[in-house]
Write a protein that holds these residues in place. Sequence first.
Motif, short mmCIF file in Angstrom:
data_model
loop_
_atom_site.label_atom_id
_atom_site.label_comp_id
_atom_site.label_asym_id
_atom_site.label_seq_id
_atom_site.Cartn_x
_atom_site.Cartn_y
_atom_site.Cartn_z
N SER A 17 0.83 -1.20 0.00
CA SER A 17 0.00 0.00 0.00
C SER A 17 0.87 1.25 0.00
O SER A 17 2.00 1.25 0.50
CB SER A 17 -0.90 0.03 1.23
OG SER A 17 -1.79 -1.07 1.25
N VAL A 63 -8.89 0.42 -10.91
CA VAL A 63 -8.51 0.64 -9.51
C VAL A 63 -9.68 0.51 -8.54
O VAL A 63 -9.49 0.58 -7.33
CB VAL A 63 -7.84 2.01 -9.31
CG1 VAL A 63 -6.68 2.18 -10.28
CG2 VAL A 63 -8.83 3.14 -9.45
N ARG A 66 -9.69 -1.05 -4.90
CA ARG A 66 -8.32 -1.06 -4.37
C ARG A 66 -7.87 0.34 -3.94
O ARG A 66 -7.12 0.48 -2.98
CB ARG A 66 -7.36 -1.59 -5.43
CG ARG A 66 -7.65 -3.00 -5.89
CD ARG A 66 -6.54 -3.53 -6.79
NE ARG A 66 -6.38 -2.78 -8.01
CZ ARG A 66 -5.26 -2.17 -8.40
NH1 ARG A 66 -4.18 -2.24 -7.63
NH2 ARG A 66 -5.21 -1.51 -9.54
N PHE A 67 -8.30 1.36 -4.66
CA PHE A 67 -7.89 2.74 -4.37
C PHE A 67 -9.07 3.51 -3.79
O PHE A 67 -10.22 3.29 -4.16
CB PHE A 67 -7.43 3.45 -5.64
CG PHE A 67 -6.14 2.94 -6.24
CD1 PHE A 67 -5.52 1.78 -5.80
CD2 PHE A 67 -5.53 3.65 -7.26
CE1 PHE A 67 -4.34 1.32 -6.34
CE2 PHE A 67 -4.34 3.23 -7.83
CZ PHE A 67 -3.76 2.06 -7.37
N MET A 82 -3.85 3.79 -1.82
CA MET A 82 -3.71 2.73 -2.82
C MET A 82 -3.36 1.42 -2.09
O MET A 82 -2.30 1.33 -1.47
CB MET A 82 -2.62 3.09 -3.82
CG MET A 82 -2.84 4.43 -4.49
SD MET A 82 -1.63 4.81 -5.78
CE MET A 82 -0.16 4.98 -4.80
N LEU A 85 -1.54 -3.04 -4.35
CA LEU A 85 -0.91 -2.51 -5.55
C LEU A 85 -0.40 -3.63 -6.45
O LEU A 85 0.05 -4.69 -5.97
CB LEU A 85 0.22 -1.57 -5.17
CG LEU A 85 -0.25 -0.18 -4.73
CD1 LEU A 85 0.82 0.52 -3.90
CD2 LEU A 85 -0.62 0.66 -5.95
N ASP A 89 0.29 -0.88 -11.82
CA ASP A 89 0.01 0.44 -11.25
C ASP A 89 1.24 1.34 -11.30
O ASP A 89 1.15 2.53 -10.96
CB ASP A 89 -0.45 0.30 -9.79
CG ASP A 89 -1.78 -0.40 -9.66
OD1 ASP A 89 -1.90 -1.23 -8.73
OD2 ASP A 89 -2.69 -0.12 -10.46
N TYR A 93 2.27 9.57 -10.92
CA TYR A 93 0.93 9.99 -10.53
C TYR A 93 0.89 11.51 -10.39
O TYR A 93 1.75 12.10 -9.71
CB TYR A 93 0.54 9.32 -9.21
CG TYR A 93 0.16 7.87 -9.40
CD1 TYR A 93 1.12 6.91 -9.72
CD2 TYR A 93 -1.16 7.45 -9.29
CE1 TYR A 93 0.78 5.58 -9.92
CE2 TYR A 93 -1.51 6.12 -9.47
CZ TYR A 93 -0.54 5.19 -9.79
OH TYR A 93 -0.89 3.87 -9.98
#
Length: 119
Positions: A17, A63, A66-67, A82, A85, A89, A93
């Motif tokens: 994460s 995502v 998960r996000f 996040m 992962l 990914d 960003y």
Amino acid sequence: QVQLMESGGGLVQAGGSLRLSCAASGSITSISHMGWYRQAPGKQRELVAGIASFGTIDYSDSVKGRFTISRDNAKNAVYLQMNNLKPEDTAVYYCNAVAVDTTPPMNYWGKGTLVTVSS
């Protein structure tokens, strides 16, 4: 003018994460929508997650689950938690803010923070 500063990127193993943060400064009262985009090597920049000032949230299908995007209007900040992962990914960003004090609205971008997920 709006300035955006991201932090929180780094190297993590698959399944791990990370939490990205973005702090806004400048003409912050003009900001409506905030979000996170990412750009992987050789690919176009894509939306990861976005959140409107009144709370509506959108996620990329890749995502979802998960996000998690969140926003603290008092701190003029947006976050991206996040989890789980995956190597896919891996990307730079970018934090994005849309200011609505101009016509048309203006997009502002941070400089980006690199997230690397190892398998």
